[in-house]
Design a protein around this motif. Structure first.
Motif, mmCIF file in Angstrom:
data_model
loop_
_atom_site.group_PDB
_atom_site.id
_atom_site.type_symbol
_atom_site.label_atom_id
_atom_site.label_comp_id
_atom_site.label_asym_id
_atom_site.label_seq_id
_atom_site.Cartn_x
_atom_site.Cartn_y
_atom_site.Cartn_z
ATOM 1 N N GLN A 68 13.244 9.820 -0.657
ATOM 2 C CA GLN A 68 14.113 8.816 -0.043
ATOM 3 C C GLN A 68 14.246 9.086 1.458
ATOM 4 N N PHE A 69 14.462 8.014 2.216
ATOM 5 C CA PHE A 69 14.746 8.171 3.637
ATOM 6 C C PHE A 69 16.092 8.866 3.829
ATOM 7 N N ARG A 70 16.256 9.489 4.960
ATOM 8 C CA ARG A 70 17.513 10.160 5.289
ATOM 9 C C ARG A 70 18.673 9.177 5.247
ATOM 10 N N ALA A 71 18.419 7.942 5.677
ATOM 11 C CA ALA A 71 19.473 6.921 5.663
ATOM 12 C C ALA A 71 19.927 6.588 4.254
ATOM 13 N N ASN A 72 19.079 6.894 3.265
ATOM 14 C CA ASN A 72 19.410 6.617 1.868
ATOM 15 C C ASN A 72 19.745 7.886 1.096
ATOM 16 N N GLY A 73 20.031 8.975 1.824
ATOM 17 C CA GLY A 73 20.437 10.214 1.190
ATOM 18 C C GLY A 73 19.348 11.245 1.033
ATOM 19 N N GLY A 74 18.159 10.976 1.539
ATOM 20 C CA GLY A 74 17.057 11.912 1.415
ATOM 21 C C GLY A 74 17.150 13.065 2.408
ATOM 22 N N ALA A 97 0.825 -1.204 0.000
ATOM 23 C CA ALA A 97 0.000 0.000 0.000
ATOM 24 C C ALA A 97 0.862 1.258 0.000
ATOM 25 N N VAL A 98 1.960 1.242 0.761
ATOM 26 C CA VAL A 98 2.851 2.400 0.812
ATOM 27 C C VAL A 98 3.471 2.651 -0.561
ATOM 28 N N LYS A 99 3.935 1.599 -1.220
ATOM 29 C CA LYS A 99 4.561 1.752 -2.535
ATOM 30 C C LYS A 99 3.558 2.239 -3.576
ATOM 31 N N ALA A 100 2.305 1.802 -3.443
ATOM 32 C CA ALA A 100 1.282 2.263 -4.383
ATOM 33 C C ALA A 100 1.058 3.769 -4.241
ATOM 34 N N ILE A 101 1.012 4.251 -3.006
ATOM 35 C CA ILE A 101 0.813 5.693 -2.786
ATOM 36 C C ILE A 101 2.011 6.487 -3.291
ATOM 37 N N PHE A 130 2.525 9.483 -6.356
ATOM 38 C CA PHE A 130 3.257 10.738 -6.217
ATOM 39 C C PHE A 130 4.355 10.843 -7.283
ATOM 40 N N SER A 131 5.086 9.743 -7.495
ATOM 41 C CA SER A 131 6.174 9.743 -8.471
ATOM 42 C C SER A 131 5.648 9.939 -9.887
ATOM 43 N N LEU A 132 4.493 9.346 -10.180
ATOM 44 C CA LEU A 132 3.892 9.479 -11.499
ATOM 45 C C LEU A 132 3.532 10.931 -11.787
ATOM 46 N N VAL A 133 3.069 11.646 -10.766
ATOM 47 C CA VAL A 133 2.647 13.036 -10.951
ATOM 48 C C VAL A 133 3.840 13.981 -10.988
ATOM 49 N N THR A 134 4.809 13.784 -10.100
ATOM 50 C CA THR A 134 5.908 14.752 -9.947
ATOM 51 C C THR A 134 7.198 14.334 -10.643
#
Length: 702
Positions: free
Chosen positions: A462-468, A445-449, A453-457
């Motif tokens: 990314q999480f802070r641990a992954n450079g976000g 469900a999280v990935k679908a949401i 967002f990714s489709l629109v923008t």
């Protein structure tokens, strides 16, 4: 001279605007009192309409239905040959009063309006009622025609009066009047009133019962006589739980006690002497200084005969519940009232394996335990209610674990950031209390949401641990938290449907008072629920409560839950272990937060006064600079997140340490989060306390 009189007080589970149900419970209490020989029955405050009507008190319908119920009470054969004391709002000269209506044999003896109103905390009586500000004054009240037709009276006494029967004298207090420094019972006692009654809607707060008992003991400890205390019991339709404790005191001793927490209505009839103490030689001098009470003469006797009789009374030792017992019993009774009156079939709880959700689960288990005990003790009402909730007319609960399986569904909602430790803790606790437990994964469900967002923008956070960035990190945490809320409600609505069972479930929240005060939760996450039994309880008290449950209920899963560091588990794991803890996120420990929160709420401290107190409280562990930093950090969190209080789940009111802005904490939710002057005053104080070289380079506003 004194005589043996039999009087009855009660604790009734009245419900706001449930006029028919309230009438039934009043009549039943009068019937029980009469069967046990009582000649006077006292009920709780506003027992005809319920205390928690709120702005319904403005409605003419409420007044109309109260008089309709009063008419039925007057006409009922159950109310004959016993003085009945009931509560309802009354409009006199176009002013609304909170009143006691006292009647006997189809005649109204006195309408006594409340003189000292409750206006603090959760109380808003001045919003709906006016105080009767004419002590010792009684007027004539014109009865509605429907009541005239029954009583044959056109007017009745209205005001500050007492009843003078053939063998004693009875005066009334109403709830908050007992707590006032100048309680009416003081003047009544000096004027020779022997029996004083108090009709209350006194709600439960942790550590409050001893105050109430001590006040009642002291009311007769000085001038003697009898003090009767009646109270509302149960959930009246709001966040408050009225905890009964009906009691009778004689000459400073408690002689009869009703349960503080009970699933049943309580009626206490007692034979006592109407005589006052004899060792007050100065009373006659003091009495002459007061205007005498207006006495309404009543051709009726509370004693069976006129022979002089002095029965001895046996004082009882009041057993006060520990805080842990209060948490186990009060919120559990509140949940049961809410469940049986809501028409739902049980509860749904997102169970994370942490202290807060585990505490909520244990309270539900305690509720099931109390239900089973009440049924074993022969309560037909509780048995009828539980059969209605489970939808089985032949069901009889015997074991709390089995009942928990029928009423309670728990759900562990795992994500890629969840650890196996929390999953196991949740599963083990659910197995030990017997709840229907669900394990599910929210990643899809999280990935679908996020895909939307990714489709629109065209961007994927990314999480802070992954450079976000910090914004990305927080947004990703909030998506997980809000998905859990959506799934909790979906399963609450349809999990019983999927099993072929009728009804839906109430979603339970589990945000504690400390986290709520700082706003350490996601708006509209799984802290958003239908009701929250622990929303007024601190983390410190919850830890003690879980240890109590481990000992009393033999729940061996709880020690590992208590030992684990509190975590939201919303950020990526590191080598399979949690990388996020609540205390690091909040910037302070729960112990520190509890001290700060109580200073904010109970001591009414702003930033500067809190700093001044904490530099003494923490003088052994923190420097003034460190205290200043903690105070500033708290108030920034508090003010930035204050808007979240407007969406908080309705929570059980456990004590004055409550962040609920809807009923209790009436503060704004839009702040200047810089606190310019307040923080400047702190900085000036620190500069006077710290050596200059320690101040060099310090950015006090960082």
């Amino acid at each position: 001279m004194g005589r043996k009189v039999t009087v009855a007080t009660c604790a009734l589970n009245q419900w706001a605007l449930d006029f028919d149900g309230n009438l039934h419970r009043i009549l039943k209490s009068i019937e029980v009192a009469t069967c046990r020989g009582a000649r006077y029955r006292l009920g709780p405050e506003l027992d005809i309409c319920g205390y928690g009507c709120g702005d319904h008190f403005y409605e003419s319908d409420t007044l109309l239905h109260c008089f309709q119920v009063l008419k039925e009470l007057l006409e009922s054969p159950v109310t004959q040959d016993i003085i009945c004391d009931v509560g309802m709002p009354v409009m006199h000269h176009n002013v609304r009063y909170n009143c006691r209506v006292i009647f006997l044999n189809k005649k109204i003896l006195l309408i006594r309006p409340k003189m000292l109103l409750a206006s603090h905390g959760n109380n808003r009586e001045f919003r709906w009622f006016s105080p009767w500000n004419k002590p010792r004054h009684v007027e004539e009240y014109s009865l509605p025609r429907m009541i005239q037709d029954v009583t044959g009276q056109q007017t009745v006494p209205f005001g500050d009066g007492v009843l003078s029967t053939k063998d004693t004298c009875i005066g009334s207090e109403i709830c908050a009047e007992l707590w006032n420094p100048r309680s009416p019972h003081i003047d009544m006692g000096l004027d020779g009133v022997e029996i004083i009654t108090n009709s209350s809607a006194s709600y439960h707060e942790l550590r409050k019962a001893d105050q109430r008992v001590n006040l009642i003991k002291s009311a007769t400890g000085k001038s003697g006589g009898i003090y009767m205390f009646a109270n509302q019991k149960g959930c009246d339709g709001d966040r408050l739980y009225y905890d009964g404790c009906a009691m009778i005191a004689v000459n400073g001793d408690i002689v009869a006690q009703g349960a503080q927490f009970s699933l049943e209505d309580v009626v206490i009839p007692v034979q006592v002497s109407s005589s006052k103490k004899f060792f007050f030689p100065n009373n006659s001098l003091q009495e002459s200084e007061y205007r005498p009470c207006h006495r309404v003469k009543v051709d009726f006797s509370l004693s069976e005969n006129q022979d002089v009789y002095f029965p001895s009374h046996e004082p009882i030792e009041w057993r006060f519940h520990s805080v842990e017992e209060e948490i186990s019993l009060g919120p559990a009774c509140w949940l049961w009232d809410y469940l049986r009156r809501s028409g739902q079939a049980g509860f749904m709880l997102p169970l994370s394996g942490g202290i807060d959700s585990s505490s909520t689960a244990c309270i539900v288990y305690s509720m099931c335990d109390q239900i089973c005990q009440a049924v074993r003790n022969g309560s037909t009402q509780v048995l009828q209610d539980v059969r209605c909730v489970v939808g089985n007319a032949t069901y009889t609960p015997k074991d709390p674990r089995e009942l928990c399986g029928r009423l309670f569904t728990t759900c562990y909602m795992a994500s890629e950031n969840s650890s196996q430790d929390t999953c196991k803790r949740a599963k083990d606790l659910a197995a030990q209390i017997g709840s229907t437990h669900i394990n599910l994964n929210i990643d899809m469900a999280v990935k679908a949401i996020l895909g939307i967002f990714s489709l629109v923008t065209g961007k994927l956070p990314q999480f802070r641990a992954n450079g976000g960035s910090t914004r990305e990190n927080l947004a990703l945490q909030n998506v997980q938290a809000r998905v859990r809320m959506i799934l909790a409600y979906l399963f609450a609505q349809l999990s019983l449907w999927a099993q072929g069972r009728p009804g839906g479930l109430l979603v339970l929240g589990s945000a504690n008072v400390d986290e709520s005060l700082t706003g350490y939760f996601t708006k509209y996450d799984c802290s958003s629920a239908d009701i929250n039994p622990i929303g007024g309880i601190s983390k410190t008290d919850l830890k003690h409560f879980l240890q109590y449950c481990a000992d009393i209920f033999k729940l061996t899963a709880l020690p590992s839950i208590l030992a684990a560091p509190p975590t939201a588990e919303l950020e990526p794991l590191r080598d399979g272990h949690i990388s996020q803890t609540d205390e690091s996120d909040m910037g302070m420990t729960y112990a520190e937060l509890s001290v700060i929160g109580r200073l904010r709420k109970l001591s009414k401290c702003g930033p500067y006064s809190m700093f001044c107190k904490l530099i003494h409280i923490w003088r052994e562990v923190c420097s003034p600079i460190q205290v200043a930093m903690k105070v500033k950090h708290f108030f920034r969190m508090y003010s930035v997140n204050r808007h979240k209080m407007t969406t908080m789940t309705p929570a059980y009111h456990a004590e004055n340490y409550s962040p609920d802005d809807n009923r209790f904490d009436l503060r704004p939710f839009l702040y200047n989060t810089l606190w310019n002057r307040q923080f400047r005053c702190i900085d000036e104080q620190v500069s006077q306390m710290e050596p200059k070289n320690e101040q060099h380079g310090q950015d006090m506003n960082s």
